[in-house]
Design a protein around this motif. Structure first.
Motif, PDB file in Angstrom:
ATOM      1  N   ALA A 115      16.891   5.745 -47.769  1.00  0.00           N
ATOM      2  CA  ALA A 115      17.398   5.406 -48.962  1.00  0.00           C
ATOM      3  C   ALA A 115      16.284   5.445 -50.106  1.00  0.00           C
ATOM      4  N   ILE A 116      14.926   5.006 -49.437  1.00  0.00           N
ATOM      5  CA  ILE A 116      13.829   5.424 -50.207  1.00  0.00           C
ATOM      6  C   ILE A 116      13.530   6.592 -50.585  1.00  0.00           C
ATOM      7  N   LEU A 117      13.637   7.455 -49.704  1.00  0.00           N
ATOM      8  CA  LEU A 117      13.497   8.851 -49.761  1.00  0.00           C
ATOM      9  C   LEU A 117      14.525   9.539 -50.961  1.00  0.00           C
ATOM     10  N   LEU A 118      15.622   9.251 -50.754  1.00  0.00           N
ATOM     11  CA  LEU A 118      16.877   9.749 -51.561  1.00  0.00           C
ATOM     12  C   LEU A 118      16.547   9.357 -52.753  1.00  0.00           C
ATOM     13  N   ILE A 119      16.198   8.030 -53.361  1.00  0.00           N
ATOM     14  CA  ILE A 119      15.988   7.636 -54.503  1.00  0.00           C
ATOM     15  C   ILE A 119      14.762   8.192 -55.163  1.00  0.00           C
ATOM     16  N   SER A 120      13.606   8.358 -54.339  1.00  0.00           N
ATOM     17  CA  SER A 120      12.338   8.847 -54.697  1.00  0.00           C
ATOM     18  C   SER A 120      12.197  10.334 -54.961  1.00  0.00           C
ATOM     19  N   PHE A 121      13.004  11.145 -54.150  1.00  0.00           N
ATOM     20  CA  PHE A 121      13.081  12.537 -53.997  1.00  0.00           C
ATOM     21  C   PHE A 121      14.529  13.256 -54.044  1.00  0.00           C
ATOM     22  N   PRO A 122      15.261  12.982 -54.930  1.00  0.00           N
ATOM     23  CA  PRO A 122      16.367  13.398 -55.107  1.00  0.00           C
ATOM     24  C   PRO A 122      16.839  14.825 -54.843  1.00  0.00           C
ATOM     25  N   SER A 123      15.809  15.439 -55.577  1.00  0.00           N
ATOM     26  CA  SER A 123      16.075  17.045 -55.326  1.00  0.00           C
ATOM     27  C   SER A 123      15.792  17.713 -54.064  1.00  0.00           C
ATOM     28  N   ILE A 124      14.702  17.140 -53.233  1.00  0.00           N
ATOM     29  CA  ILE A 124      14.561  17.656 -51.981  1.00  0.00           C
ATOM     30  C   ILE A 124      15.546  17.263 -51.056  1.00  0.00           C
ATOM     31  N   MET A 125      15.970  15.787 -51.080  1.00  0.00           N
ATOM     32  CA  MET A 125      16.955  15.405 -50.094  1.00  0.00           C
ATOM     33  C   MET A 125      18.330  15.667 -50.408  1.00  0.00           C
ATOM     34  N   THR A 126      18.762  16.610 -51.506  1.00  0.00           N
ATOM     35  CA  THR A 126      20.213  17.069 -51.485  1.00  0.00           C
ATOM     36  C   THR A 126      20.063  18.311 -51.359  1.00  0.00           C
ATOM     37  N   HIS A 127      19.169  19.141 -50.990  1.00  0.00           N
ATOM     38  CA  HIS A 127      19.223  20.818 -50.705  1.00  0.00           C
ATOM     39  C   HIS A 127      19.012  20.865 -49.325  1.00  0.00           C
ATOM     40  N   TRP A 128      20.223  21.324 -48.687  1.00  0.00           N
ATOM     41  CA  TRP A 128      20.122  21.552 -47.226  1.00  0.00           C
ATOM     42  C   TRP A 128      20.126  23.181 -47.051  1.00  0.00           C
ATOM     43  N   GLN A 129      19.831  23.409 -45.705  1.00  0.00           N
ATOM     44  CA  GLN A 129      19.984  24.702 -45.287  1.00  0.00           C
ATOM     45  C   GLN A 129      21.281  25.299 -45.158  1.00  0.00           C
ATOM     46  N   MET A 130      21.535  26.838 -45.534  1.00  0.00           N
ATOM     47  CA  MET A 130      22.442  27.359 -45.515  1.00  0.00           C
ATOM     48  C   MET A 130      22.912  27.583 -43.888  1.00  0.00           C
ATOM     49  N   PRO A 131      24.216  27.176 -43.343  1.00  0.00           N
ATOM     50  CA  PRO A 131      24.489  27.465 -42.044  1.00  0.00           C
ATOM     51  C   PRO A 131      24.621  28.761 -41.617  1.00  0.00           C
ATOM     52  N   ASN A 132      24.116  29.014 -40.321  1.00  0.00           N
ATOM     53  CA  ASN A 132      24.436  30.423 -39.833  1.00  0.00           C
ATOM     54  C   ASN A 132      25.650  30.740 -38.924  1.00  0.00           C
ATOM     55  N   ASN A 133      26.035  31.800 -38.812  1.00  0.00           N
ATOM     56  CA  ASN A 133      27.472  32.079 -38.129  1.00  0.00           C
ATOM     57  C   ASN A 133      26.968  32.046 -36.736  1.00  0.00           C
ATOM     58  N   LEU A 134      25.894  32.575 -36.265  1.00  0.00           N
ATOM     59  CA  LEU A 134      25.360  32.372 -35.136  1.00  0.00           C
ATOM     60  C   LEU A 134      24.106  31.925 -34.928  1.00  0.00           C
ATOM     61  N   MET A 135      23.348  31.359 -33.585  1.00  0.00           N
ATOM     62  CA  MET A 135      22.150  31.061 -33.606  1.00  0.00           C
ATOM     63  C   MET A 135      21.176  31.913 -34.263  1.00  0.00           C
ATOM     64  N   ALA A 136      20.284  31.173 -35.367  1.00  0.00           N
ATOM     65  CA  ALA A 136      19.397  32.110 -36.060  1.00  0.00           C
ATOM     66  C   ALA A 136      18.443  32.893 -35.075  1.00  0.00           C
TER      67      ALA A 136
END
Length: 339
Positions: free
Chosen positions: A126-147
C-alpha cells in the motif's frame, strides 16, 4: 488403559506452517515465470535477501536471538507475497524498499510475529502504491510461450538499470493491468466488448493471469488439504466477489465485467488463499472469518469499479485488519451450557 480426555495434539511449528505456505506458492510462481519471465524470480531473490538482512539488524537492535526468528519462515512468506504483488519489471529498489517497509512497519514495530495488527505484505504494498503509482501500475506484457534468454536479459536490464534500453523497447515491454485498462477505457465511453478485444485480455481474465491464478488456486487447495487454512475465508471472499460482480454484470453487461473476470484477474486468488488467511491479522472465529471475507470482497469490488485505484485488495485488507478484533468479539461462539 482407558483413554480419557483431554487429548494433546502436537500442533505444527511456525516454521512448518510457513514452509508449507512457501511450497503452496510455487505452482503460481512457476506459471508466473512461464507467462512473464524471470523478473519475478529476481524480485523474490531481492525480497528474500532484504528480509533476512533487515530482520537480522532489527533483532540485533532489540537484543533478541537472530537464528530462531530468521528460520521461522514468516519473513520469507511476507517477502514472497510482496514480490508477487508488484510488477515483475519494477526497478530493483522498489522491492527492496517495499520489503524493508513490510518488515519494519508491518511486523516489528508492533513487536514481531504474532503481534502485528496489519498484514505486513499489504502494508509495504500500500505504501509503494501510494508513493509510486506509475511504477506500480505498469506490468510486463505477457508472453505466448516462455520468454527467450534475450527477453530475460532485457527484463534484468530494466530491473537494474532501465537506461540500458531505449524508450521504445520499454514501452513495448510494459502495459496497464486489465483492470486498469477497463476502467480507463470506460471513462472514454468505450463499450466493454470492444475494450476486451485488446491483446492484454485472455479467455476469461487478463492474458496469462488466468494461468497464474489457477496456480494460486492449486496452492490454496494444498493449504486446505494440509489444514493450514480453513475454508471460511477463501470461500467467503471468492463467492462474495463472484456474486457481487454477477449482479452488476447482469444489470449492465456493457459496463461491468463478468464475475469470472474479477475472479481470474488481479490478485483475487492470491488474496483469497494467501493474504486474508494470515492467522495473526484475521479473525479467529468461524463466523468472524466469513464476515471478514465478505467485507473484504465487497470493498475490493467497490474500489475496482468506483475507486481511484485499479486494484483494491491492499486497502480492503488493511481496513478490515483494523476491524478483526471487533469482529472476533462480536462472533464468539456460545459457551456450552450458557444461554
Amino acid at each position: 488403559m482407558e483413554n480419557r480426555s483431554p487429548y494433546i495434539v502436537n500442533a505444527p511449528s511456525v516454521s512448518t506452517i510457513m514452509l508449507k505456505v512457501l511450497l503452496a506458492l510455487i505452482p503460481g510462481i512457476a506459471l508466473y515465470v512461464y507467462v512473464f519471465g524471470l523478473g519475478v524470480i529476481v524480485n523474490i531473490l531481492l525480497a528474500s535477501l532484504t528480509v533476512i538482512m533487515t530482520e537480522s539488524v532489527i533483532l540485533a537492535i532489540r537484543k533478541l536471538p537472530i537464528k530462531p526468528f530468521i528460520l521461522d519462515g514468516s519473513g520469507l512468506v511476507t517477502a514472497w507475497l510482496l514480490a508477487l504483488s508488484i510488477p515483475s519489471i519494477a526497478p530493483w529498489w522498489i522491492i527492496v524498499l517495499g520489503t524493508l517497509l513490510c518488515i519494519t512497519f508491518g511486523k516489528h514495530v508492533y513487536g514481531g510475529l504474532g503481534y502485528n495488527l496489519f498484514n505486513p505484505a499489504m502494508v509495504g504494498y500500500a505504501i509503494l502504491l501510494i508513493s509510486f503509482p506509475s511504477i506500480m501500475t505498469h506490468w510486463q506484457m505477457p508472453n505466448n510461450l516462455m520468454a527467450s534468454p534475450s527477453d530475460w536479459l532485457d527484463q534484468i536490464r530494466v530491473i537494474f538499470n532501465s537506461n540500458l534500453l531505449p524508450k521504445e523497447t520499454l514501452d513495448a515491454m510494459s502495459s496497464a493491468t486489465p483492470l486498469d485498462y477497463i476502467k480507463t477505457q470506460l471513462t472514454l465511453n468505450q463499450p466493454l466488448n470492444t475494450i476486451q478485444q485488446d491483446k492484454i485480455f485472455g479467455f476469461i481474465g487478463g492474458r496469462g493471469l488466468e494461468l497464474i491464478n489457477l496456480g494460486y488456486l492449486a496452492g490454496g487447495l494444498y493449504l486446505l488439504k494440509e489444514k493450514i487454512i480453513s475454508w471460511h475465508l477463501p470461500v467467503a471472499f471468492l463467492s462474495t466477489l463472484f456474486l457481487t460482480a454477477l449482479l452488476f454484470n447482469v444489470l449492465a453487461p456493457d459496463t461491468f465485467a463478468s464475475p469470472l473476470f474479477h475472479i481470474m484477474s488481479g490478485g483475487s486468488m492470491l488474496c483469497a488463499f494467501f493474504i486474508i488467511t494470515d492467522p495473526v491479522s484475521a479473525p479467529t472465529t468461524p463466523k468472524g472469518k466469513i464476515y471478514f471475507g465478505v467485507g473484504i470482497a465487497l470493498l475490493v469490488f467497490i474500489i475496482r469499479i468506483f475507486g481511484g485505484y485499479p486494484e483494491g485488495i491492499a486497502f480492503a485488507v488493511l481496513l478490515f485488519n483494523i476491524c478483526a478484533p471487533l469482529i472476533d468479539s462480536l462472533t464468539q461462539p456460545r459457551i456450552f451450557g450458557h444461554k
